[in-house]
Design a protein around this motif. Structure first.
Motif, PDB file in Angstrom:
ATOM      1  N   ARG A 108       0.835  -1.133  -0.049  1.00  0.00           N
ATOM      2  CA  ARG A 108       0.106   0.049   0.024  1.00  0.00           C
ATOM      3  C   ARG A 108       0.862   1.332  -0.135  1.00  0.00           C
ATOM      4  N   VAL A 109       2.000   1.167  -0.095  1.00  0.00           N
ATOM      5  CA  VAL A 109       3.189   2.210  -0.131  1.00  0.00           C
ATOM      6  C   VAL A 109       3.110   2.994  -1.306  1.00  0.00           C
ATOM      7  N   GLU A 110       2.994   4.260  -1.309  1.00  0.00           N
ATOM      8  CA  GLU A 110       2.968   4.997  -2.628  1.00  0.00           C
ATOM      9  C   GLU A 110       4.207   5.260  -3.051  1.00  0.00           C
ATOM     10  N   SER A 120       0.494   3.016  -5.526  1.00  0.00           N
ATOM     11  CA  SER A 120       0.879   2.137  -4.244  1.00  0.00           C
ATOM     12  C   SER A 120       1.426   0.816  -5.270  1.00  0.00           C
TER      13      SER A 120
END
Length: 156
Positions: A108-110, A120
């Motif tokens: 979920r990290v952009e 993401s």
């Protein structure tokens, strides 16, 4: 509430199923038409495959390293179907290796994919799959235009 629809492993299985079907699609083309046949302003399917190759493994490498790089069309242009399939198989294995290095917490990290697309990791991977499906659909149109039956799309 946070609902998980697919596990990390299920997403990889889904992607690799699409890759298996795209491989069958590459195999279905006669050698000459794979590299030369096009309709309208579309590119030959081999060029589309080069694009898919330029996105999958390099994109995963960016996700794993957290370092962005400029998008480059696949620079090693293959001249035969066998060469293209060999690279496809190499990249299929590399996808498994690189994908395994992504912690689930990073999905979920952009980040900026290829320095252009802020998204993401999971949405980038879904884009990799969507791009492949899009080009495989174009290849199905080509095969039909060549009076050939494409592989069944559900046989992944």
């Amino acid at each position: 509430m946070n609902t998980i629809l697919l596990s990390k492993e299920e997403l990889l299985i889904h992607w690799q199923g699409h890759r298996a079907l795209t491989r069958k699609t590459i195999e279905a083309f006669p050698e000459k038409e794979l590299f030369e046949f096009a309709i309208g302003n579309m590119r030959p399917f081999s060029v589309m495959v080069h694009e898919i190759l330029a996105i999958g493994v390099p994109g995963l490498q960016e996700i794993v390293s957290k370092e962005t790089a400029e998008f480059k069309e696949h620079t090693n242009l293959y001249k035969t179907k066998d060469e293209l399939l060999a690279q496809w198989d190499h990249d299929t294995a590399a996808i498994n290796s690189q994908y395994a290095l992504i912690p689930e917490t990073d999905f979920r990290v952009e980040f900026n994919l290829f320095g252009q697309y802020k998204n993401s990791a999971v949405n980038s991977i879904l884009y990799f799959i969507d791009n492949e499906v899009h080009h495989r659909a174009q290849a199905f149109v080509y095969l039909r235009a060549l009076n050939m039956t494409p592989p069944f799309f559900w046989e992944r």
